[in-house]
Design a protein around this motif. Structure first.
Motif, PDB file in Angstrom:
ATOM      1  N   SER A 137       2.797   2.617  -2.193  1.00  0.00           N
ATOM      2  CA  SER A 137       2.738   3.394  -3.429  1.00  0.00           C
ATOM      3  C   SER A 137       1.421   4.144  -3.568  1.00  0.00           C
ATOM      4  O   SER A 137       1.313   5.089  -4.349  1.00  0.00           O
ATOM      5  CB  SER A 137       2.950   2.483  -4.646  1.00  0.00           C
ATOM      6  N   TRP A 138       0.413   3.748  -2.806  1.00  0.00           N
ATOM      7  CA  TRP A 138      -0.877   4.434  -2.807  1.00  0.00           C
ATOM      8  C   TRP A 138      -0.933   5.497  -1.717  1.00  0.00           C
ATOM      9  O   TRP A 138      -1.383   6.615  -1.944  1.00  0.00           O
ATOM     10  CB  TRP A 138      -1.998   3.404  -2.602  1.00  0.00           C
ATOM     11  N   TRP A 166     -10.639  10.007  -1.106  1.00  0.00           N
ATOM     12  CA  TRP A 166      -9.423   9.801  -1.895  1.00  0.00           C
ATOM     13  C   TRP A 166      -9.711   9.135  -3.240  1.00  0.00           C
ATOM     14  O   TRP A 166      -8.884   9.163  -4.132  1.00  0.00           O
ATOM     15  CB  TRP A 166      -8.446   8.917  -1.112  1.00  0.00           C
ATOM     16  N   GLN A 167     -10.865   8.524  -3.351  1.00  0.00           N
ATOM     17  CA  GLN A 167     -11.145   7.698  -4.524  1.00  0.00           C
ATOM     18  C   GLN A 167     -12.221   8.275  -5.441  1.00  0.00           C
ATOM     19  O   GLN A 167     -12.572   7.677  -6.439  1.00  0.00           O
ATOM     20  CB  GLN A 167     -11.587   6.306  -4.066  1.00  0.00           C
ATOM     21  N   GLY A 218       0.781  -1.224   0.000  1.00  0.00           N
ATOM     22  CA  GLY A 218       0.000   0.000   0.000  1.00  0.00           C
ATOM     23  C   GLY A 218       0.813   1.275   0.000  1.00  0.00           C
ATOM     24  O   GLY A 218       0.252   2.364  -0.146  1.00  0.00           O
ATOM     25  N   ARG A 231      -0.261  10.506  -1.486  1.00  0.00           N
ATOM     26  CA  ARG A 231      -1.378  11.239  -0.897  1.00  0.00           C
ATOM     27  C   ARG A 231      -0.978  11.959   0.382  1.00  0.00           C
ATOM     28  O   ARG A 231      -1.601  12.957   0.757  1.00  0.00           O
ATOM     29  CB  ARG A 231      -2.535  10.266  -0.635  1.00  0.00           C
TER      30      ARG A 231
END
Length: 268
Positions: free
Chosen positions: A154-155, A226-227, A152, A159
């Protein structure tokens, strides 16, 4: 709540509504093995069902938060299987832990007491808030093992710190100190080692005292935004506010403000 001990971790009530969960493999830097991932999922399942729990604090026993995957166990795993035909070490049980932390109804605070690298850092990044000790060292160090961020990172990283700093951390594998982590927004607060757990638990208690329905709705709103685009986020917020608008907590919150007293929110 009596202390609950699993093979690789234990947890106990730290304050009203707050549970402290401690990763407990200090002799291996709290390195993650499949059993620890399974224990984390079991603990989260147990705590999410307990309506008396409103906030979770995660820390590590000993001198490290978590060094990520236990490389000794990984080496044995690679020796036992042919890598091309077998899934990555620990992936099947570790990935759901990240997903569960993000989706959990509970606000989660990472109390980073020492080193948090690779999967250990990703575990902290999956939490909602990060407080770290001045002794903490943090690094997205997968690249030093010939891998990209694997749980996770890289996600989460872009942010939290922006794409440029995320790229620098992930591509160099550099380990940074607590001060630098605070400067770039990777952590919320830095405190002296002796103050870490008291600070995290005090923050958890302040959060736990808020109305639980609003806590759940707020965490969901912050994570889901975030999505989605702004219009979808606003629409979701409208329906979340509508669902709670006529409930007892809003009326109590307004009354308490007008009467200049502490609110007495429902505990059920």
């Amino acid at each position: 709540m009596a202390a609950t001990e699993l093979e690789t971790l234990y947890y106990d009530r730290a304050a009203d509504g707050v549970v402290l969960l401690t990763l407990n493999r200090p002799d291996r830097g709290n390195g993650v093995v499949p059993q620890m991932a399974a224990d984390l999922l079991a603990a989260l399942t147990d705590l999410e069902r307990d309506t008396g729990v409103r906030c979770l604090v995660i820390t590590g026993a000993g001198r490290q938060f978590s060094a990520g995957a236990d490389l000794k166990a990984m080496r044995s795993y690679l020796d036992e299987v042919f890598p091309v035909t077998h899934e990555p070490y620990n992936a099947r049980v570790l990935f759901p832990v990240t997903q569960r932390l993000v989706a959990s109804r509970l606000p989660v605070i990472a109390a980073i007491n020492g080193g948090a690298t690779a999967g250990g850092l990703d575990l902290a990044l999956a939490c909602d808030i990060r407080i770290c000790s001045t002794a903490a060292k943090l690094g997205e160090t997968y690249i030093n093992l010939g891998l990209p961020p694997g749980n996770g990172g890289s996600w989460f990283l872009p942010r939290l710190v922006g794409s440029g700093l995320a790229a620098e951390l992930a591509l160099t594998g550099d380990v940074i100190d607590a001060g630098r982590a605070l400067d770039i927004g990777l952590v919320n607060r830095v405190v002296e080692p002796a103050e870490l757990l008291p600070a995290a638990i005090e923050l958890g208690a302040r959060i736990a005292a808020k109305p639980w329905r609003a806590l759940e709705a707020t965490k969901h709103a912050l994570r889901s935004t975030w999505q989605v685009d702004l219009a979808t986020s606003m629409s979701n917020s409208y329906w979340a506010v509508s669902a709670l608008h006529n409930g007892p907590d809003l009326a109590e919150g307004v009354d308490a403000f007008l009467e200049r007293r502490r609110p007495r929110f429902s505990r059920d």
